[in-house]
Design an enzyme around this catalytic site. Sequence first.
Site, mmCIF file in Angstrom:
data_model
loop_
_atom_site.group_PDB
_atom_site.id
_atom_site.type_symbol
_atom_site.label_atom_id
_atom_site.label_comp_id
_atom_site.label_asym_id
_atom_site.label_seq_id
_atom_site.Cartn_x
_atom_site.Cartn_y
_atom_site.Cartn_z
ATOM 1 C CB THR A 106 -16.035 7.491 -1.038
ATOM 2 O OG1 THR A 106 -15.273 6.352 -1.434
ATOM 3 C CG2 THR A 106 -15.776 8.640 -2.003
ATOM 4 C CB VAL B 246 -20.133 3.164 0.275
ATOM 5 C CG1 VAL B 246 -20.442 1.720 -0.119
ATOM 6 C CG2 VAL B 246 -21.420 3.877 0.672
ATOM 7 C CB CYS B 247 -14.948 3.171 -1.074
ATOM 8 S SG CYS B 247 -15.826 3.600 -2.565
ATOM 9 C CB THR B 248 -14.243 3.778 4.245
ATOM 10 O OG1 THR B 248 -13.734 4.967 3.632
ATOM 11 C CG2 THR B 248 -13.499 3.532 5.540
ATOM 12 C CG LEU C 40 -11.103 -0.389 -0.148
ATOM 13 C CD1 LEU C 40 -10.467 0.992 -0.101
ATOM 14 C CD2 LEU C 40 -10.324 -1.289 -1.095
#
Length: 211
Positions: A42, A44-46, A49
């Site tokens: 996904t 945004v999560c990339t 993290l």
Amino acid sequence: MSIQLGQIAPDFTQESSRGEISFHKWLGDSWGILFSHPKDYTPVCTTELAQAARLMPEWEKRNVKVIGLSVDSGANHVGWEKDIEETQGQSLNFPVLADEDRTVTDLYGMMHPECDPNITVRTVFIIDPAKKVRLMMMYPPSAGRNFQEILRVVDSLQTSDKYTVATPVDWKPGEPAIIPPSISNEKAKTMFPQGWKELKPYLRIVELPGK
């Protein structure tokens, strides 16, 4: 399960991108940040993290261990890590839980059916060395987190624990703190020999050592 501030963070054993993790044992005497992601691959999560990984020197300076969570498999995590490094220029340096069976998701109440029954919301838990939950934040899937704010809260909590103070709005390390109303002036004289500025009987501003 509804988690409340001050309670012991639920323990669990779960697979991760770095092997099986028993949470309390893994934390040891460190602070911990557990933060969840809707699913792998996904956008945004990339970015999140990668930013959490970039901040590793800051986490280590504060004795904080960071651990992510996604409801996908460990095999998916491996491929996603490669994408993160390729697109963000930062490799991951902390584990990501492979909560495919939703053991941790359910323990920590990360699934909000009214939002989306298939994915976790973006949650953040700050846990202290006594394994107590000290902060919870919940973000919708569309909004990326502000990790500078998470760092700031860790600084505030650690300062509060060390000096028995509270911190005012937008506080940053090195700025004055607040003497809690529960501490009498008589007791405060012993705790804060440097003195303080009293704006109101309930609002006492104190400079902390090491400013």
